[in-house]
Design a protein around this motif. Sequence first.
Motif, short mmCIF file in Angstrom:
data_model
loop_
_atom_site.label_atom_id
_atom_site.label_comp_id
_atom_site.label_asym_id
_atom_site.label_seq_id
_atom_site.Cartn_x
_atom_site.Cartn_y
_atom_site.Cartn_z
N GLU A 96 4.77 98.45 -30.06
CA GLU A 96 3.90 99.14 -29.11
C GLU A 96 2.83 99.96 -29.82
O GLU A 96 1.71 100.08 -29.33
CB GLU A 96 4.74 100.07 -28.21
CG GLU A 96 5.76 99.34 -27.36
CD GLU A 96 6.44 100.26 -26.36
OE1 GLU A 96 5.75 101.08 -25.72
OE2 GLU A 96 7.67 100.17 -26.21
N GLU A 267 13.92 92.24 -32.33
CA GLU A 267 12.66 92.41 -31.60
C GLU A 267 11.55 92.83 -32.55
O GLU A 267 10.40 92.43 -32.40
CB GLU A 267 12.82 93.45 -30.49
CG GLU A 267 13.39 92.88 -29.21
CD GLU A 267 13.10 93.75 -28.01
OE1 GLU A 267 12.05 94.42 -27.99
OE2 GLU A 267 13.94 93.78 -27.10
N ALA A 339 9.40 102.94 -24.75
CA ALA A 339 10.06 102.26 -23.63
C ALA A 339 11.51 102.72 -23.48
O ALA A 339 12.02 102.82 -22.36
CB ALA A 339 10.01 100.75 -23.84
N PHE A 486 11.23 93.84 -18.30
CA PHE A 486 10.34 94.87 -18.80
C PHE A 486 9.78 95.68 -17.63
O PHE A 486 9.61 95.16 -16.53
CB PHE A 486 9.21 94.26 -19.62
CG PHE A 486 9.69 93.62 -20.89
CD1 PHE A 486 10.85 94.05 -21.51
CD2 PHE A 486 8.98 92.60 -21.49
CE1 PHE A 486 11.30 93.48 -22.69
CE2 PHE A 486 9.41 92.02 -22.67
CZ PHE A 486 10.57 92.45 -23.27
N SER A 487 9.48 96.92 -17.91
CA SER A 487 9.19 97.87 -16.85
C SER A 487 7.84 98.54 -17.07
O SER A 487 7.09 98.20 -17.98
CB SER A 487 10.30 98.94 -16.80
OG SER A 487 11.56 98.34 -16.62
N PHE A 490 4.40 96.65 -17.45
CA PHE A 490 4.25 95.60 -18.47
C PHE A 490 4.09 94.24 -17.78
O PHE A 490 4.77 93.94 -16.81
CB PHE A 490 5.47 95.58 -19.39
CG PHE A 490 5.32 94.70 -20.58
CD1 PHE A 490 4.80 95.19 -21.77
CD2 PHE A 490 5.69 93.36 -20.53
CE1 PHE A 490 4.66 94.37 -22.87
CE2 PHE A 490 5.55 92.53 -21.62
CZ PHE A 490 5.03 93.04 -22.80
N ASP A 492 5.14 91.20 -17.48
CA ASP A 492 6.35 90.48 -17.88
C ASP A 492 6.33 89.09 -17.26
O ASP A 492 6.58 88.92 -16.08
CB ASP A 492 7.57 91.27 -17.42
CG ASP A 492 8.86 90.75 -18.04
OD1 ASP A 492 8.79 89.87 -18.91
OD2 ASP A 492 9.93 91.23 -17.64
N ALA A 556 16.38 92.82 -22.55
CA ALA A 556 16.25 93.41 -21.21
C ALA A 556 16.92 92.56 -20.13
O ALA A 556 16.53 92.63 -18.97
CB ALA A 556 14.78 93.66 -20.87
N ARG A 558 16.51 89.64 -19.32
CA ARG A 558 15.41 89.08 -18.54
C ARG A 558 15.27 87.56 -18.64
O ARG A 558 14.57 86.96 -17.82
CB ARG A 558 14.08 89.72 -18.97
CG ARG A 558 13.73 89.45 -20.44
CD ARG A 558 12.36 90.00 -20.82
NE ARG A 558 11.29 89.27 -20.20
CZ ARG A 558 10.84 88.09 -20.62
NH1 ARG A 558 11.43 87.47 -21.65
NH2 ARG A 558 9.84 87.51 -20.01
N HIS A 649 10.64 99.77 -12.22
CA HIS A 649 11.57 98.70 -12.59
C HIS A 649 11.54 97.58 -11.56
O HIS A 649 11.27 97.80 -10.37
CB HIS A 649 12.99 99.24 -12.72
CG HIS A 649 13.13 100.29 -13.77
ND1 HIS A 649 12.74 100.12 -15.08
CD2 HIS A 649 13.64 101.57 -13.70
CE1 HIS A 649 13.00 101.22 -15.76
NE2 HIS A 649 13.54 102.11 -14.97
#
Length: 794
Positions: A96, A267, A339, A486-487, A490, A492, A556, A558, A649
């Motif tokens: 970031e 990551e 984050a 992702f929140s 973002f 996503d 996440a 996701r 979220h």
Amino acid sequence: MGVTGSPTNINQGSRTKGGIGESTLRPDGILKVTGEFAYSSDMWHEDMLWGHTLRSTVAHAEIVSIDVSEALATSGVYAVLTYDDLPAAMKNYGLEIQDTPVLAHGRVRHHGEPVALVAADHPETARRAAAKIRIDYRELPVVTDEASATAPGAPLIHEGRDDHHIGHVPHPNIVHRQPIVRGNVAAAEARADVIVKGDYYFGMQDQAFLGPESGLAVPAEDGGVDLYVATQWLHSDLRQIAPVLGLPEEKVRMTLSGVGGAFGGREDLSMQIHACLLALRTGKPVKIVYNRFESFFGHVHRHPARLHYEHGATRDGKLTHMRCRIVLDGGAYASASPAVVGNASSLSAGPYVIDNVDIEAIALYTNNPPCGAMRGFGAVQACFAYEAQMDKLAAALDLDPVEFRQRNAMEQGTLLPTGQQVDSPAPVAELLRRVKAMPLPPERQWESAGEHADVRALPGGLSNTTHGEGVVRGVGYAVGIKNVGFSEGFDDYSTARVRMEVIGGEPVATVHTAMAEVGQGGVTVHAQIARTELGVSQVTIHPADTKVGSAGSTSASRQTYVTGGAVKNSCEAVREQVLELGRRKFGTYHPAWATAELLLEGGKVVTDGGEVLAGIADVLEDEAVDVELEWRHRPTEPFDLRTGQGNGHVQYSFAAHRAVVEVDTELGLVKVIELACAQDVGKALNPLSVVGQIQGGTIQGMGIAVMEEIIVDPVTAKVRNPSFTDYLLPTILDTPTIPVDVLELADDHAPYGLRGIGEAPTLSSTPAVLAAIRNATGLELDRTPVRPEHLTGV
């Protein structure tokens, strides 16, 4: 074309097997358990060199000089690189915030920071040459906690915070700050009949993946490089790597190699840029494989945290208010700390209805090891604290701890402290009911003070340290809430390319995404989705690379939601093209081509009533249908930096645990007997994989409860235990029985109604174990992990 006769009806036996909802086996499973799977550390190139990284031996120091002459003169050495040898103007990277130097420049900021690189014809030659590099350090004062980070005149970890969210943080050594304010805490406090407070400490946990960081960089004739690497996010790596190499992204081609676990630790970049730099400098392929010692320094860890909580409740067991302050130690570089702060703050109240909150979460810059993403991502630390508080409140009100939680449990429609409404099922009370209703493991029957007890099942296990004397049993409960995806605004999304063609007379689907398969089973689920949507039994999963659009990170919880959604989306588009092709070819043969709802099932085109109109192979013949599409879930928005309000979220997941432990109160040893879990998964696309994920996350949470912690010297900021000898991990002998009750309440916003599952069990297993130990011993226990001295006072 074979479609001139009368249509028939498809029978049950002709339906496509291996679709969603079935426990299909993993295509990589047998290879992994037999040792035949090729991990990134297994890669080989006939003329490759070996890379090695020289790392700092101190945590904070000025680099006075570096002398590489002796290393360069070593036989078999092809290159030695320092900061001054970097080819491009961009010499930093970061997820970031681009604050992490590729190689240290001017000073080092944490123990184990990369300072120089060596490429040689043998790994041992590279290591010995690196040891010959002479670095003169002038040590500087270390910043190790909030007091030393924010004291007047404290050393600044990073100068010039112009790109570091400085507008809302009170000190340059604070990476990020997120307050959340809602309701009237002072007025609610006046209504409270009971107020409990607590200060909690959560230790630094390592992801402890078994496959160390590794990769192979191969220079290309066009001046670019091909990188084969174990990672969690190919396109994020690419975005950070290319500028440092001074290359356009199209000349940095990345392919995912076998990944031996991740849990957030991949990551961030580790050896990716280093291998590419050495390959481009030498003109030869370069392989880098970390040993376990280096791996502890080569990736971020879970943020250690100090948490202060205050809760109030009325006499009838209703929560009135909450105050909390969460301090996360982000270490020397930002990584994902902003984050993580957002998650920790927004989820700090837990799965409860609390209308009045005053919350603050911050992450610090220190000279401790960098911390970033790890399974649970900020919500784990908060859950440990708020669940301890729930037990304190229940005790103060003389209520059953499960009943107290149920009285305050959120449900669909609840407003979170951020003002966001939970608009999908939130079965918190039901999960608690289910986990409490599970049969308890039988009490042990001691004979003659334990003379005939099976010592293998006692605290201390095969160490034969106790025979039952002083062993007491305890039971504890916990429940948690975790966001999915992702929140905070973002973008996503994920991308999937799906191709349908006829091979050997049979229709075959190929699914191509950049999703990193790190053990979560995405390759299995993607094939199941393709079989379900396209009605074919043969599905090929293309290797993940950057030739297709981004799939986002495997984190996440996701990937099944977002990349699974992308695969479903692209499959639907392929299906429509196949059906349109069939309408053009065969529409004149049967009116159903134009009037009925058509499906692909069992290799056939069928009506929704089961009537077969044609074979898919007959429709396609020598044509192929190829679609690549992006897919996005509904958008989120950033939290307000003053009030924390916002729809931050996209989805929430919930899990509850009941822990049963036995504690030897004389020796301070703990044996977890059982960790029962109830979790809502929305839709179990692969029930076997779902249970495996829940059990794996449960054990990772148990690990931080009773044994796992990276120990950092508070004076020198050096890591004391960077090895699996001294960093303790649960083994199969420590693993308790883990019964799992899976609830499927569909989220209408998600593909198939599914809910991300991988992280939620990591939250509640830790506080459940602590609650059980407290129940057994009567001790308060405000930190993880619990050590023997915390139980015996010795």
